[in-house]
Design a protein around this motif. Structure first.
Motif, PDB file in Angstrom:
ATOM      1  N   ILE A 129       0.863  -1.177   0.000  1.00 41.04           N
ATOM      2  CA  ILE A 129       0.000   0.000   0.000  1.00 41.04           C
ATOM      3  C   ILE A 129       0.901   1.228   0.000  1.00 41.04           C
ATOM      4  CG2 ILE A 129      -1.843   1.250   1.162  1.00 41.04           C
ATOM      5  CD1 ILE A 129      -2.592  -1.340   2.590  1.00 41.04           C
ATOM      6  N   ALA A 130       0.820   2.011  -1.059  1.00 46.26           N
ATOM      7  CA  ALA A 130       1.541   3.281  -1.102  1.00 46.26           C
ATOM      8  C   ALA A 130       0.677   4.332  -0.410  1.00 46.26           C
ATOM      9  CB  ALA A 130       1.823   3.686  -2.541  1.00 46.26           C
ATOM     10  N   CYS A 131       1.246   4.971   0.612  1.00 42.58           N
ATOM     11  CA  CYS A 131       0.464   5.899   1.426  1.00 42.58           C
ATOM     12  C   CYS A 131       1.261   7.167   1.673  1.00 42.58           C
ATOM     13  CB  CYS A 131       0.094   5.234   2.755  1.00 42.58           C
ATOM     14  SG  CYS A 131      -0.841   6.304   3.876  1.00 42.58           S
ATOM     15  N   MET A 132       0.610   8.306   1.497  1.00 47.28           N
ATOM     16  CA  MET A 132       1.191   9.607   1.831  1.00 47.28           C
ATOM     17  C   MET A 132       0.235  10.337   2.763  1.00 47.28           C
ATOM     18  SD  MET A 132       2.698  10.856  -1.889  1.00 47.28           S
ATOM     19  CE  MET A 132       1.233  10.448  -2.835  1.00 47.28           C
ATOM     20  N   GLY A 133       0.762  10.921   3.806  1.00 52.62           N
ATOM     21  CA  GLY A 133      -0.077  11.647   4.753  1.00 52.62           C
ATOM     22  C   GLY A 133       0.611  12.902   5.249  1.00 52.62           C
ATOM     23  N   SER A 134      -0.183  13.816   5.786  1.00 49.44           N
ATOM     24  CA  SER A 134       0.391  15.069   6.268  1.00 49.44           C
ATOM     25  C   SER A 134      -0.492  15.667   7.347  1.00 49.44           C
ATOM     26  CB  SER A 134       0.538  16.070   5.121  1.00 49.44           C
ATOM     27  OG  SER A 134      -0.744  16.545   4.732  1.00 49.44           O
ATOM     28  N   TRP A 135       0.056  16.629   8.039  1.00 44.38           N
ATOM     29  CA  TRP A 135      -0.667  17.416   9.024  1.00 44.38           C
ATOM     30  C   TRP A 135      -1.011  18.773   8.394  1.00 44.38           C
ATOM     31  CZ3 TRP A 135       3.191  14.052  10.070  1.00 44.38           C
ATOM     32  CH2 TRP A 135       3.044  13.179  11.146  1.00 44.38           C
ATOM     33  N   GLY A 136      -2.285  18.997   8.061  1.00 49.76           N
ATOM     34  CA  GLY A 136      -2.737  20.307   7.632  1.00 49.76           C
ATOM     35  C   GLY A 136      -2.452  20.680   6.194  1.00 49.76           C
ATOM     36  N   LEU A 137      -2.036  19.726   5.357  1.00 47.16           N
ATOM     37  CA  LEU A 137      -1.741  20.027   3.961  1.00 47.16           C
ATOM     38  C   LEU A 137      -2.757  19.349   3.044  1.00 47.16           C
ATOM     39  CD1 LEU A 137       2.140  19.522   4.017  1.00 47.16           C
ATOM     40  CD2 LEU A 137       0.883  21.687   4.187  1.00 47.16           C
ATOM     41  N   ASP A 138      -2.919  19.910   1.850  1.00 52.32           N
ATOM     42  CA  ASP A 138      -3.771  19.274   0.855  1.00 52.32           C
ATOM     43  C   ASP A 138      -3.083  18.033   0.319  1.00 52.32           C
ATOM     44  OD1 ASP A 138      -5.776  21.188   1.058  1.00 52.32           O
ATOM     45  OD2 ASP A 138      -4.864  22.473  -0.475  1.00 52.32           O
ATOM     46  N   MET A 139      -3.868  16.985   0.109  1.00 53.96           N
ATOM     47  CA  MET A 139      -3.312  15.723  -0.357  1.00 53.96           C
ATOM     48  C   MET A 139      -3.916  15.345  -1.703  1.00 53.96           C
ATOM     49  SD  MET A 139      -1.244  15.089   2.035  1.00 53.96           S
ATOM     50  CE  MET A 139      -0.703  13.477   1.473  1.00 53.96           C
ATOM     51  N   PRO A 140      -3.176  14.581  -2.513  1.00 54.27           N
ATOM     52  CA  PRO A 140      -3.685  14.192  -3.830  1.00 54.27           C
ATOM     53  C   PRO A 140      -4.915  13.296  -3.710  1.00 54.27           C
ATOM     54  CG  PRO A 140      -1.656  13.015  -3.316  1.00 54.27           C
ATOM     55  CD  PRO A 140      -1.807  14.070  -2.270  1.00 54.27           C
ATOM     56  N   ARG A 141      -5.873  13.518  -4.622  1.00 52.79           N
ATOM     57  CA  ARG A 141      -7.130  12.783  -4.598  1.00 52.79           C
ATOM     58  C   ARG A 141      -7.333  11.903  -5.837  1.00 52.79           C
ATOM     59  NH1 ARG A 141     -11.106  15.155  -1.204  1.00 52.79           N
ATOM     60  NH2 ARG A 141     -10.312  16.918  -0.019  1.00 52.79           N
ATOM     61  N   THR A 142      -6.551  12.131  -6.870  1.00 48.73           N
ATOM     62  CA  THR A 142      -6.725  11.383  -8.113  1.00 48.73           C
ATOM     63  C   THR A 142      -5.464  10.577  -8.397  1.00 48.73           C
ATOM     64  OG1 THR A 142      -5.817  13.111  -9.541  1.00 48.73           O
ATOM     65  CG2 THR A 142      -8.173  13.250  -8.989  1.00 48.73           C
ATOM     66  N   THR A 143      -5.583   9.623  -9.296  1.00 52.47           N
ATOM     67  CA  THR A 143      -4.413   8.811  -9.621  1.00 52.47           C
ATOM     68  C   THR A 143      -3.303   9.660 -10.230  1.00 52.47           C
ATOM     69  OG1 THR A 143      -5.449   8.238 -11.734  1.00 52.47           O
ATOM     70  CG2 THR A 143      -5.759   6.709  -9.915  1.00 52.47           C
ATOM     71  N   ASP A 144      -3.661  10.626 -11.065  1.00 55.18           N
ATOM     72  CA  ASP A 144      -2.636  11.465 -11.690  1.00 55.18           C
ATOM     73  C   ASP A 144      -1.905  12.312 -10.653  1.00 55.18           C
ATOM     74  OD1 ASP A 144      -3.221  10.452 -14.176  1.00 55.18           O
ATOM     75  OD2 ASP A 144      -4.495  12.134 -14.768  1.00 55.18           O
ATOM     76  N   THR A 145      -2.665  12.979  -9.771  1.00 56.59           N
ATOM     77  CA  THR A 145      -2.005  13.832  -8.771  1.00 56.59           C
ATOM     78  C   THR A 145      -1.260  12.993  -7.735  1.00 56.59           C
ATOM     79  OG1 THR A 145      -4.074  13.936  -7.483  1.00 56.59           O
ATOM     80  CG2 THR A 145      -3.638  15.716  -9.059  1.00 56.59           C
ATOM     81  N   PHE A 146      -1.721  11.768  -7.494  1.00 56.11           N
ATOM     82  CA  PHE A 146      -1.014  10.875  -6.577  1.00 56.11           C
ATOM     83  C   PHE A 146       0.380  10.561  -7.125  1.00 56.11           C
ATOM     84  CE2 PHE A 146       0.026   6.818  -4.575  1.00 56.11           C
ATOM     85  CZ  PHE A 146      -0.439   6.979  -3.281  1.00 56.11           C
TER      86      PHE A 146
END
Length: 479
Positions: A246-263
């Protein structure tokens, strides 16, 4: 000793299944009520959206579930779970660069959340006095003279000697209690605006020769200068059963990618190229899944003057944590095991029993709660009752990250520090206990002096742009 005829568990997720295992020896019948239809295999379902993200099963949780369901760990591994030593099997990027590999005191079992729950369901189905009713909706509680005496389910009333609320963060039980005359419990909260996004992949076969690692961990950068927002992400390439990650990216208070392209685009800006390169060698098997319901929340039923008799709370229904810290399943399993221990010593389910259990559970929950607060209180974006004064927040923000990296560094050099750090990480010891230990303080001082003199035995901060080093430095640490 049987304490009643019927116990009812609200919710058939990990917390509810562990609760059923705790109740089974003490009641003639245990009934688990679950809104979803539960799959026979390891599959996602609507009621557990977080199953699409990585889940650590901490050592304290492994032991608690193993005590409730003997053979659980062996069954999980037989079903595909991976028993790994993170210090040897994970490439770990912290501070300015990669950490060295060495043997340590900590091992973990890696698997998906859906596999953990499938194995738990198999264990529960093997208990002769436990029944699971699926596809039903609990609509309320019945109460009498300060006690919960049953539940309402799709127009039906079920009498119960004990009810367990395992309905998670969104549990309606507190509202039902208020409607029945109990005061609203105090609620402690801290939401650090954590958002994380995940995508599932199948690993290449065979793996590239340079992939000695099975788990890839990238901590947020310590740099304060200009850099891409992705350098602030906490990143995992998390191994699970079935030759998948599982590839996972997370953050505190930042916008995160929602689509496959932006991921994929965000992955390319993470502070090591290895993450995006590894993803490119894998085959995606899912869309991108994003979660924002991550605040810490503790409903303080233990502070009610007269808590309802006949009702206890397990898992997120009483205390939910920032999922980044992997405390949820282990805390729920620990509470369920504690419940079994209290039931074994009880001769009646009176007010004294409820008070004793809530007091013991409070002590248990303070350990993971304090760990979550130690990090999340340092973020400016955090909101809630536990948001500290600004001077304290700034202090925590300044020291929490470097302090964590310092402890990790000391653990590389000192087996005793490593042992106690593993206990804290796995909720077997509180942070305050570790920091009050004279031997730990001595180990920290020794590491500080060695670092200041440039005499560390185990190298660190290997180039983040290069491949993580495969060398085993266990012998150097031992010297």
């Amino acid at each position: 000793m049987k304490l009643g005829k019927t116990a009812v568990v609200l919710g058939g997720s990990a917390a509810g299944l562990c609760s059923a295992g705790a109740l089974a020896p003490h009641f003639d019948q245990v009934l688990v009520l679950e809104r979803d239809e539960l799959p026979a295999a390891a599959e996602h379902r609507r009621g557990v959206p977080q199953s699409k993200h990585p889940h650590f099963l901490l050592n304290s949780g492994r032991r608690a579930i193993g005590a409730l369901f003997p053979g659980f760990e062996d069954d999980l591994i037989a079903a595909g779970g991976l028993h790994l030593m993170p210090s040897m099997d994970a490439a770990y990027l912290d501070g300015q660069g990669w950490s060295a590999r060495k043997r340590s005191a900590m091992t973990m079992i890696y698997s998906s959340r859906i596999l953990i729950e499938r194995v738990l369901r198999d264990k529960v189905r093997g208990l002769p006095n436990v029944a699971v009713r699926e596809g039903v909706t609990v609509t309320g509680l019945s109460t009498r003279d300060g006690a919960v005496t049953g539940v309402h389910v799709d127009g039906e009333h079920i009498d119960a000697d004990l009810v367990v609320d395992a309905m998670g963060r969104g549990s309606s039980v507190s509202g039902w209690l208020v409607a029945a005359g109990w005061p609203e419990p105090e609620v402690r909260t801290l939401d650090a605006k954590v958002t994380y996004t995940s995508r599932w992949y199948e690993l290449p076969t065979p793996r590239p020769p340079s992939w000695w690692w099975q788990h890839l961990v990238i901590m947020p950068t310590p740099d304060k200068g200009d850099h891409p927002a992705e350098h602030e992400f906490l990143v995992n390439l998390f191994p699970i059963e079935g030759n998948r990650v599982i590839a996972c990216m997370g953050s505190w208070g930042l916008d995160m990618p929602r689509t496959t392209d932006t991921f994929v685009e965000s992955a390319a800006r993470v502070r090591t190229p290895l993450f995006a390169a590894a993803m490119a060698r894998c085959a995606p098997t899912s869309e991108v899944h994003l979660t924002r319901s991550t605040g810490n929340k503790w409903r303080r039923y233990d502070r009610l003057r007269q808590p309802p008799r006949g009702l206890v709370f397990i898992g997120d229904a009483i205390c939910a944590f920032n999922p980044f810290y992997a405390q949820g399943i282990s805390s729920a399993a620990g509470s369920a095991l504690l419940l079994r221990e209290h039931l074994a010593r009880a001769d009646r389910l009176d007010a004294a029993f409820i008070a004793r259990f809530l007091a013991g559970q409070r002590t248990l929950l303070r350990v993971p709660w304090s760990l979550a607060m130690a990090r999340d209180q340092g973020y400016e974006c955090a909101v809630g009752t536990e948001k500290p004064p600004e001077w304290r927040r700034r202090l925590l923000a300044a020291v929490s990250g470097p302090a964590f990296s310092f402890i990790v560094g000391a653990a590389r050099e000192d087996d005793v520090v490593d042992e106690h750090f593993a206990k804290v990480f796995n909720m077997d010891e509180s942070l305050s206990q570790m920091l009050r230990n004279p031997r730990m303080l001595a180990g920290f001082l020794r590491h500080y002096l060695r670092k200041a003199l440039g005499r560390q035995r185990v190298p660190f901060d290997f180039d983040a742009r290069a491949e993580p080093p495969a060398t085993d430095y266990s012998a150097a640490a031992a010297r």
